[in-house]
Design a protein around this motif. Structure first.
Motif, PDB file in Angstrom:
ATOM      1  N   ILE A   1       1.824  39.367   1.344  1.00  0.00           N
ATOM      2  CA  ILE A   1       3.057  38.871   1.204  1.00  0.00           C
ATOM      3  C   ILE A   1       4.130  39.588   0.503  1.00  0.00           C
ATOM      4  CG2 ILE A   1       4.433  36.482   0.358  1.00  0.00           C
ATOM      5  CD1 ILE A   1       1.558  35.262   0.636  1.00  0.00           C
TER       6      ILE A   1
ATOM      7  N   TYR B   1       5.693  38.126   5.569  1.00  0.00           N
ATOM      8  CA  TYR B   1       4.072  38.304   5.416  1.00  0.00           C
ATOM      9  C   TYR B   1       3.725  39.022   6.594  1.00  0.00           C
ATOM     10  CZ  TYR B   1       4.008  33.982   8.398  1.00  0.00           C
ATOM     11  OH  TYR B   1       3.569  33.459   9.623  1.00  0.00           O
ATOM     12  N   ILE B   2       2.619  39.499   6.413  1.00  0.00           N
ATOM     13  CA  ILE B   2       1.739  40.114   7.498  1.00  0.00           C
ATOM     14  C   ILE B   2       0.193  39.442   7.333  1.00  0.00           C
ATOM     15  CG2 ILE B   2       0.598  42.276   8.538  1.00  0.00           C
ATOM     16  CD1 ILE B   2       3.149  43.502   7.076  1.00  0.00           C
ATOM     17  N   SER B   3      -0.458  39.024   8.422  1.00  0.00           N
ATOM     18  CA  SER B   3      -1.542  38.481   8.251  1.00  0.00           C
ATOM     19  C   SER B   3      -2.518  38.993   9.433  1.00  0.00           C
ATOM     20  CB  SER B   3      -1.654  36.936   8.508  1.00  0.00           C
ATOM     21  OG  SER B   3      -2.885  36.361   8.489  1.00  0.00           O
ATOM     22  N   TYR B   4      -4.017  39.075   8.921  1.00  0.00           N
ATOM     23  CA  TYR B   4      -4.877  39.637  10.024  1.00  0.00           C
ATOM     24  C   TYR B   4      -6.176  38.645   9.847  1.00  0.00           C
ATOM     25  CZ  TYR B   4      -8.848  42.245  11.881  1.00  0.00           C
ATOM     26  OH  TYR B   4     -10.030  42.663  12.514  1.00  0.00           O
ATOM     27  N   ALA B   5      -6.658  38.152  10.910  1.00  0.00           N
ATOM     28  CA  ALA B   5      -8.120  37.447  10.931  1.00  0.00           C
ATOM     29  C   ALA B   5      -9.057  37.790  11.510  1.00  0.00           C
ATOM     30  CB  ALA B   5      -7.769  36.072  10.994  1.00  0.00           C
TER      31      ALA B   5
ATOM     32  N   THR C   1      -7.062  37.709  15.166  1.00  0.00           N
ATOM     33  CA  THR C   1      -5.395  37.165  15.348  1.00  0.00           C
ATOM     34  C   THR C   1      -4.748  38.273  14.281  1.00  0.00           C
ATOM     35  OG1 THR C   1      -6.398  34.955  15.476  1.00  0.00           O
ATOM     36  CG2 THR C   1      -3.907  35.372  14.500  1.00  0.00           C
ATOM     37  N   TYR C   2      -3.436  38.673  14.797  1.00  0.00           N
ATOM     38  CA  TYR C   2      -2.397  39.351  13.985  1.00  0.00           C
ATOM     39  C   TYR C   2      -1.115  38.350  13.885  1.00  0.00           C
ATOM     40  CZ  TYR C   2      -5.656  42.845  15.514  1.00  0.00           C
ATOM     41  OH  TYR C   2      -7.028  43.771  16.292  1.00  0.00           O
ATOM     42  N   GLU C   3      -0.541  38.407  12.773  1.00  0.00           N
ATOM     43  CA  GLU C   3       0.751  37.774  12.699  1.00  0.00           C
ATOM     44  C   GLU C   3       1.664  38.398  11.691  1.00  0.00           C
ATOM     45  OE1 GLU C   3       1.833  32.996  11.613  1.00  0.00           O
ATOM     46  OE2 GLU C   3      -0.044  33.600  11.551  1.00  0.00           O
TER      47      GLU C   3
ATOM     48  N   PHE D   1       2.857  36.344  17.049  1.00  0.00           N
ATOM     49  CA  PHE D   1       1.364  36.607  16.452  1.00  0.00           C
ATOM     50  C   PHE D   1       0.645  36.913  17.762  1.00  0.00           C
ATOM     51  CE2 PHE D   1       1.928  32.113  17.652  1.00  0.00           C
ATOM     52  CZ  PHE D   1       0.988  31.825  18.637  1.00  0.00           C
TER      53      PHE D   1
END
Length: 85
Positions: free
Chosen positions: A2, A12-16, A42-44, A63
């Protein structure tokens, strides 16, 4: 990750990365488990901004989700693919 460049804005950048044994799904659908693992990623990337003294919030995100697993139906002898993006 974040990044908050100002008080009312956020990027923000998110990876799961998720893994689940296939036993729950394949046993319920086909009555068999072969020990394979369902995998998902998942990429966002997104942003949120509060404006007008926090009376309005604006959000946007892009995403990409991927999952993969192929089941073998022992009754029909057919591979059933659950791959997807």
């Amino acid at each position: 990750l974040i990044y908050k460049p100002v008080e009312n804005g956020t990027f923000y950048i998110s990876y799961a990365n998720a893994k689940q044994p296939d036993s729950i799904t394949s046993v319920s659908q086909f009555g068999v488990s072969d020990g394979r693992i369902q995998k998902g990623k998942t990429y966002e990337i997104g942003t949120k901004w509060d404006i007008f003294q926090e009376k309005l919030s604006l959000t946007a995100a892009v995403f990409k989700s991927e999952s993969n697993l192929t089941y073998f139906d022992i009754i029909s002898g057919v591979d059933v693919s659950q791959d997807g993006k």
